[in-house]
Structure formats: C-alpha cells, structure tokens
Scaffold this active site. Structure first.
Site, PDB file in Angstrom:
ATOM      1  CB  SER A  62      -7.832  31.857  -9.320  1.00 15.84           C
ATOM      2  OG  SER A  62      -8.820  32.484  -9.885  1.00 15.84           O
ATOM      3  CE1 TYR A 105      -6.403  35.308  -5.018  1.00 14.92           C
ATOM      4  CE2 TYR A 105      -7.689  35.223  -6.778  1.00 14.92           C
ATOM      5  CZ  TYR A 105      -7.428  34.958  -6.468  1.00 14.92           C
ATOM      6  OH  TYR A 105      -7.958  32.912  -6.129  1.00 14.92           O
TER       7      TYR A 105
END
Length: 250
Positions: A135, A148
């Site tokens: 990501s 995250y």
C-alpha cells in the site's frame, strides 16, 4: 496456463484477481474465511477455480496447505498475497491494541507464513512468482495510519529482501502498492460504518479492484527474465500530502 493461489479471494482485490485470471485461462486456488462466498465464486467460474477455506492467521493450516491441495493443484506457479486489512483510524494513543494485533497477524505474519509455505517447492523447481499487495500507506504516513502503515512498510521491505535472497534463481517477486481504491470492503471493515465508508470515496474517481487485477495480469504477461520490483499506483485524484507543520497562534 499457470496454477495461481490468491489469498483473500472472497471480495475486493482478491475476487477481481481470481475472476480475471480464470477468464485468461489459468487455474486459480482462491482462499478466504467465508466459505459461502468461495462456493459462489466456484459456481460462477467453474472447475478452473478451487475454493479453499483459510484464515491466514491460522499457522497450522497454512503450514499444511501445500500438501492438503489436490494433487493436480499442488505445484503452485504464482502466489498472490492479497489478504489484508486495516482497522480503525484513531491516533496511536487512542487505538485499540486488539486492532493492532489483528493487522499484524494478518498483514505481516500471514504474508510471511504463506510465502514460506510455498517457497520451498518454487526453489525446488526453480520456477515461480510471488506477488504481494502492499500500500502507499507503507511509504506515506498519515494521521491514523500508524500500525496499518507499518505493516505495509514491512511488506515492502520483506519483498525487497526476498528478491535479494532469490538472486540466482528464476523466481520473481513483485509488490503492488495501491492508493485510494473503491469498490471493495476495505473501508467498511476499517471504519465499521457503511456510511462513513461510502464518504471516503465521495467526490473521487478512485482505483477499482479491476484496476488491481489488470495490473496483476500485466505482471504475469512479462517475459520470464523481467522482474518488476514494485508498482506504486494512485488515482489521478490523489497525491501524497506535503509535510505538516503545527503553528502556534500568538
């Protein structure tokens, strides 16, 4: 035709990837926790899709997975580490430790263990491809990204180190790092509120799961001597923010 294993195939990126690759003539093993969704995908795609119920936080089941597959499916040519999630958007001091542990168990430990489970057979055959979904959160920090983002930074470094370990073999390893992407359950899971999740994409033209599937397909189309180390992709409506400064008023 390749035998391809896709984790997290019950929704979003994983489902789109599985559908695209089956339609391109591959055999796809789709794993996920929701058996009913896997069975529905099997009904839709036919016997070129093998549904396998799997939670990527289940260490024992991952370890036994290669030998538990039907004999015609055991030689996995491509592993696509797609399963992952984000939970919460609170600042670190307000975050729930249980959410942090779940993200680490899924995004880090799950990726490491399933990669390790299938890597020996690829080494033995000197053939294989590992594609992992990272990501942009692993590169660009933002408020509430904390663990995250850290898990996705781990993914990026793990894959860079993996490519170094694989030097001298014919095994390829690539990372795809998407930015804002709609059409999946990512924000619904993260925010635990469907309306707030919908608002994330309001007024935007985000990436879609089909865009990610198209990128995977392109990677697989490259000649065997070509390795694409990493692809960072964002919609044109998104860019990395500038540095923030907290200014005190006089």
């Amino acid at each position: 035709m390749a035998v391809i294993l896709v984790t997290g195939a019950t929704a979003g990126f994983g489902r789109a990837i599985a559908m695209r690759l089956v339609k391109e003539g591959h055999k796809v093993i789709g794993t996920g926790r929701r058996k009913e969704r896997l069975d529905a995908l099997h009904h839709e795609l036919g016997d070129a899709f093998l549904p396998v119920e799997l939670d990527v936080t289940d260490e024992q089941k991952i370890a036994s997975l290669p030998e538990s597959l039907p004999s015609a499916w055991r030689q996995v040519d491509v592993l696509i580490n797609n399963a992952g999630l984000a939970l919460g958007v609170g600042k670190a001091q307000d975050a729930d430790l249980r959410d942090w542990r779940t993200m680490i168990d899924t995004n880090v430990t799950g990726v490491v263990e399933i990669t390790r489970a299938f890597l020996p057979q690829m080494i033995e055959r000197n053939h294989g491809y590992i594609i992992t979904l990272g990501s942009v959160a692993g590169t660009y920090p933002y408020v509430g990204g904390n663990v995250y983002g850290a898990t996705k930074a781990f993914v990026g470094q793990f894959m860079r180190n993996l490519r170094t370990d694989l030097l001298g073999t014919r095994i390829r390893a690539s990372t795809i790092e998407p930015g804002l992407c709609g059409g999946s359950e990512f924000s619904n899971v993260r925010l635990r509120d469907n309306q707030k999740a919908a608002d994330v994409y309001k007024g935007t033209d985000p990436l879609t799961p089909e865009d990610i599937a198209s990128t995977v397909s392109w990677l697989l189309s490259q000649p065997p001597h070509v390795n694409i180390n990493a692809i960072e992709m964002m919609p044109v409506c998104q860019a990395a923010g500038g540095l923030a400064v907290d200014r005190k008023s006089d």
